[in-house]
Design an enzyme around this catalytic site. Structure first.
Site, PDB file in Angstrom:
ATOM      1  N   CYS A  35      -1.070   6.321   8.474  1.00  0.00           N
ATOM      2  CA  CYS A  35      -1.463   4.898   7.697  1.00  0.00           C
ATOM      3  C   CYS A  35      -2.546   5.241   6.803  1.00  0.00           C
ATOM      4  CB  CYS A  35      -1.751   4.042   8.709  1.00  0.00           C
ATOM      5  SG  CYS A  35      -3.028   4.544   9.853  1.00  0.00           S
ATOM      6  N   ARG A  72       0.767  -1.215   0.069  1.00  0.00           N
ATOM      7  CA  ARG A  72      -0.005  -0.167   0.071  1.00  0.00           C
ATOM      8  C   ARG A  72       0.838   1.195   0.077  1.00  0.00           C
ATOM      9  NH1 ARG A  72      -4.197   0.026   4.607  1.00  0.00           N
ATOM     10  NH2 ARG A  72      -4.833   1.827   3.519  1.00  0.00           N
TER      11      ARG A  72
END
Length: 283
Positions: free
Chosen positions: A240, A178
């Protein structure tokens, strides 16, 4: 900052004061029914916590997926769980603490001081065959908590833009795929990471048995990302996808003797939704 499963079980069984409030924060990205996990089995006396509902404000149509709630809304939630300002709290998950840390951070942000994560979480509790309760849980007498924070460092998108270089560090707690934008489903509006961020996957700080790695190992991993001292930590921000796993980086750093890192609650879901902000892809 951590409590062992057998120690928590002993406190609950004996009723030795102060018995902590236990919060069940089992959740993972894409989970449809977190409540079913709790009803099927949970630590006795624990309170069910819905991360999407309880540990988040209402997300905007485009922006952060788990924005922080307004302080008074958060305080009302804590009162509904029976918390007072001097309560002792233990939080647990089934993700090595990487999700429970969101509750830890928010409780500390609100001003609570005695908050611990169950080391090894639900896996450790069941591995030791400790007592398990089923069903909707016990009624909770409302608490008196009042928000006295914010007591944890926070940085917004504009602040994050200056969090790399000149002695400052920006850590991305997502898995590598990611971070690079090369793997995994597109969860947010864009792929990649905030320019200048270093990848520091939260799960890299968790052992194979789901317990937290020792402080010396955590310090070694962080040193490779340029965070070697408390001064470095105070000049570090973590993010995040939506501010969950990044809370765990803040927790792990403090546990390892590197306190003071800031959290970017909006994280990449907020950053990437603003098309005027740059995004990098690749390692």
């Amino acid at each position: 900052m951590l409590i062992k499963a057998e120690d928590l079980a002993s406190i609950i069984h004996s009723g030795t004061a102060p018995v902590p409030k236990v919060l069940d924060v089992r959740w993972h990205l894409g989970m449809v029914n977190a409540r079913k996990n709790y009803d099927d089995g949970h630590i006795p006396l624990s309170v069910f916590v819905d991360l999407d509902r309880d540990l988040s404000g209402r997300p905007a149509m485009v922006g952060a997926r788990h924005p922080l709630p307004e302080p008074e809304v958060w305080a009302e939630t804590l009162r509904s769980w029976g918390l007072d300002n001097d309560s002792h709290v233990v939080v647990y998950d089934e993700s090595g603490g990487t999700v429970a840390a969101r509750a830890w951070w928010m409780l500390r942000w609100a001003g609570l001081r005695s908050v611990r994560i169950l080391d090894g979480g639900w896996q450790e509790w069941t591995r030791l065959h400790l007592p398990v309760a089923v069903g909707p849980g016990n009624p909770v007498w409302p608490g008196t908590f009042q928000f006295v924070g914010p007591s944890m460092p926070v940085v917004d998108a504009d602040g994050v833009a200056g969090c790399s270089g000149d002695g400052k560090s920006l850590l991305d707690a997502r898995v590598q795929g990611r971070y690079t934008g090369k793997e995994g489903a597109q969860i947010d509006r864009r792929l990649g990471h905030i320019p200048g961020a270093k990848n520091m996957p939260a799960l890299d700080l968790v052992s194979d048995d789901w317990t937290l790695r020792p402080p010396e190992e955590i310090r070694s991993v962080l040193a490779a990302r340029g965070v070697q001292s408390p001064e470095d930590a105070a000049n570090t921000a973590a993010y995040c996808g939506s501010g969950v796993n990044a809370s765990f980086l803040v927790f792990a750093m403090e546990y390892a003797g590197l306190p003071g890192a800031s959290l970017y609650p909006g994280s990449f879901s907020e950053w990437g939704a603003d098309l005027s902000r740059p995004v990098e892809a690749g390692a």
